[in-house]
Design an enzyme around this catalytic site. Structure first.
Site, PDB file in Angstrom:
ATOM      1  N   CYS A 109      -1.584   2.326   2.623  1.00  0.00           N
ATOM      2  CA  CYS A 109      -2.642   3.329   2.443  1.00  0.00           C
ATOM      3  C   CYS A 109      -4.022   2.681   2.544  1.00  0.00           C
ATOM      4  CB  CYS A 109      -2.436   4.081   1.140  1.00  0.00           C
ATOM      5  SG  CYS A 109      -3.371   5.623   1.048  1.00  0.00           S
ATOM      6  N   HIS A 128       3.446   5.813   1.183  1.00  0.00           N
ATOM      7  CA  HIS A 128       3.740   5.367  -0.179  1.00  0.00           C
ATOM      8  C   HIS A 128       5.248   5.502  -0.398  1.00  0.00           C
ATOM      9  CE1 HIS A 128      -0.303   4.832  -1.693  1.00  0.00           C
ATOM     10  NE2 HIS A 128      -0.655   6.004  -1.224  1.00  0.00           N
TER      11      HIS A 128
END
Length: 483
Positions: free
Chosen positions: A325, A425
């Site tokens: 991310c 994630h």
């Protein structure tokens, strides 16, 4: 009208989140319609809800324990610390601003609390039991007048309260007595009993203390939960960063605004990880830049502290580098951020041919993707995204095939020589991916391959709940609720 049961603790880390989770599963398996609730949670670990909003990972897992789809209604207020005594406020799944602690106390908290209680009322109307999790301690003298996550919630819902303490820390009897003495008479009447958590030893040795509590307060000890190994995340407020060197030296940069560090739990169990904060510490076989609540500020922090140069040097010497991310965004060539840090155009680390632009809206979705990175091309993985950045890259890490169950075709992430970045994630919770990835690195180091133990959140919830059920007076709790 449904019944409210509230789990409060003598401190942070007492075991509120996991006891709430266990009771959610126990009552659900008994046939009750159960949902979790926490009015306000402060956490850097979040997950997408069914509505597309963002909630704490604790309430996300509690919803799964209830066999429900995670909803923004289960965690109306989420505070995401940004540093310098400021937090982003996420209300009903959506960011509504960034405020200092003082601003929040004086201007935002009461309004949001009233709205959160409306949500709680609606849950109580629709479900048999709402299991409510408190926050920290309910009797911190400097905070009690401003507290909207403990006894104020219990009084509003007329909840029966269980007080849990972590006996493994020591001082648990004193913690219970101190908490009870600092509660008002009205608040003490809501407490139906106590739970001692994480006990190692002979329970009979605790009997004199139990007798004292029952005689003094007229409340019984509802159970003693044994210390047990499990793979469920502890309370969101607890941040423990281990330093463990396995056969592979896996290093994770402990960013000032690190977020969603639960991504790396499978690496803890499979190998061990080492969180680092200084340039001179960087020497790993695998270096990971995690997610960040403030990508650009954390990138500049690494640059100013020499960590960026140390990563580049280690990569040149053969270390594999991964960005998740915000970490992926940092590894690219350029970031344009007029939203989060308002720094405008910022040079990235440059290990990936990717560029990121921050957008006003946050993407919070469950994803299914197909890996495009050559060593594992075609492997299907699950994950989720929580991001404001939009990135383009020449060589994607994966193709998103489904977004919240709806078919899609969208490239994400980027790959380079000895480096990849992804918005996924939870990528390491895909155990086939993790096993292949770690063994690729182990082969490079002439180490024997390993088998990564496979497990599921569902199995861990079920196992944990069964142990709690055997050690808790569930009948007494149900009788107290009038069920």
């Amino acid at each position: 009208m449904g019944k409210a049961l509230m789990i409060q603790g003598t401190s942070s880390g007492a075991g509120k989140s996991l006891l709430t989770l266990a009771l959610c599963r126990i009552f659900t398996d008994m046939g009750y319609d159960v949902v979790p609730f926490k009015s306000q949670n402060m956490s850097l670990n979040s997950a997408p809800s069914i509505e597309g909003g963002e909630i704490s990972r604790a309430q996300y897992l509690q919803a799964l324990a209830c066999r429900k789809k995670p909803s923004i209604n289960f965690n109306p207020i989420l505070l995401k610390p940004e540093g310098n005594m400021r937090s982003q406020i996420v209300f009903m799944g959506k960011p509504i601003g960034s405020v200092s602690a003082r601003e929040y106390m004086l201007s935002k908290k009461e309004e949001l609390f009233k709205k959160a209680m409306q949500v709680l009322d609606e849950l109580l109307e629709k479900h048999d039991i709402v299991v409510i999790e408190g926050a920290g301690s309910p009797v911190e003298i400097n905070l009690k007048d401003y507290d909207i996550a403990n006894m104020r919630v219990a009084k509003h819902a007329n909840a029966k309260v269980i007080l849990v303490t972590d006996i493994d820390r020591g001082g648990s009897f004193a913690s219970i007595v101190g908490t009870m003495e600092l509660l008002s008479k009205e608040e003490r009447e809501l407490v139906i009993g106590f739970v001692f958590n994480k006990f190692r030893g002979d329970v009979s040795l605790l009997k004199p203390g139990f007798d004292y509590l029952e005689k003094r307060y007229g409340k019984k000890v509802l159970g003693v939960i044994p210390y047990m190994e499990h793979k469920l995340p502890e309370e969101d407020s607890l941040v423990e960063f281990p330093k463990v060197k396995g056969d592979l030296h896996i290093q994770i940069i402990k960013l000032p605004h690190i977020s969603n560090f639960t991504d790396f739990e499978p690496l803890h169990w499979a190998n061990g990880v080492d969180y680092v904060t200084k340039a001179e510490e960087i020497e790993g076989d695998l270096i990971i830049i995690p997610g960040s609540k403030n990508t650009v500020e954390d990138l500049l922090w690494m640059r100013e502290n020499g960590i960026e140069d140390a990563i580049l040097e280690a990569h040149k010497d053969g270390a594999f580098v991964v960005g998740i991310c915000g970490g992926f965004q940092m590894l690219g060539e350029k970031i344009i951020d007029n939203i989060e840090s308002k720094r405008g155009k910022v040079r990235g680390i440059g290990l990936l041919k990717a560029k990121t632009v921050f957008a006003e809206t946050k993407r919070t979705n469950h994803l299914k993707a197909e890996i495009m990175w050559e060593p594992m091309r075609g492997l299907n993985v699950d994950g989720y995204e929580i991001r404001m950045g939009r990135s383009v890259a020449k060589k994607p890490f994966s193709i998103i095939r489904k977004i919240n169950g709806v078919k899609a075709f969208e490239p994400e992430g980027a790959v380079g020589k000895g480096v990849f970045g992804t918005y996924l994630h939870g990528i390491f919770h895909n155990f086939e991916f993790t096993e292949q990835f770690l063994n690729m690195l182990r082969l490079k180091k002439d180490l024997e391959p390993i088998t990564v133990q496979k497990w599921s959140i569902e199995e861990e919830i079920e196992r944990f709940a069964k142990i709690v059920e055997r050690n808790l007076d569930i009948s007494y709790i149900l009788d107290s609720l009038g069920l």
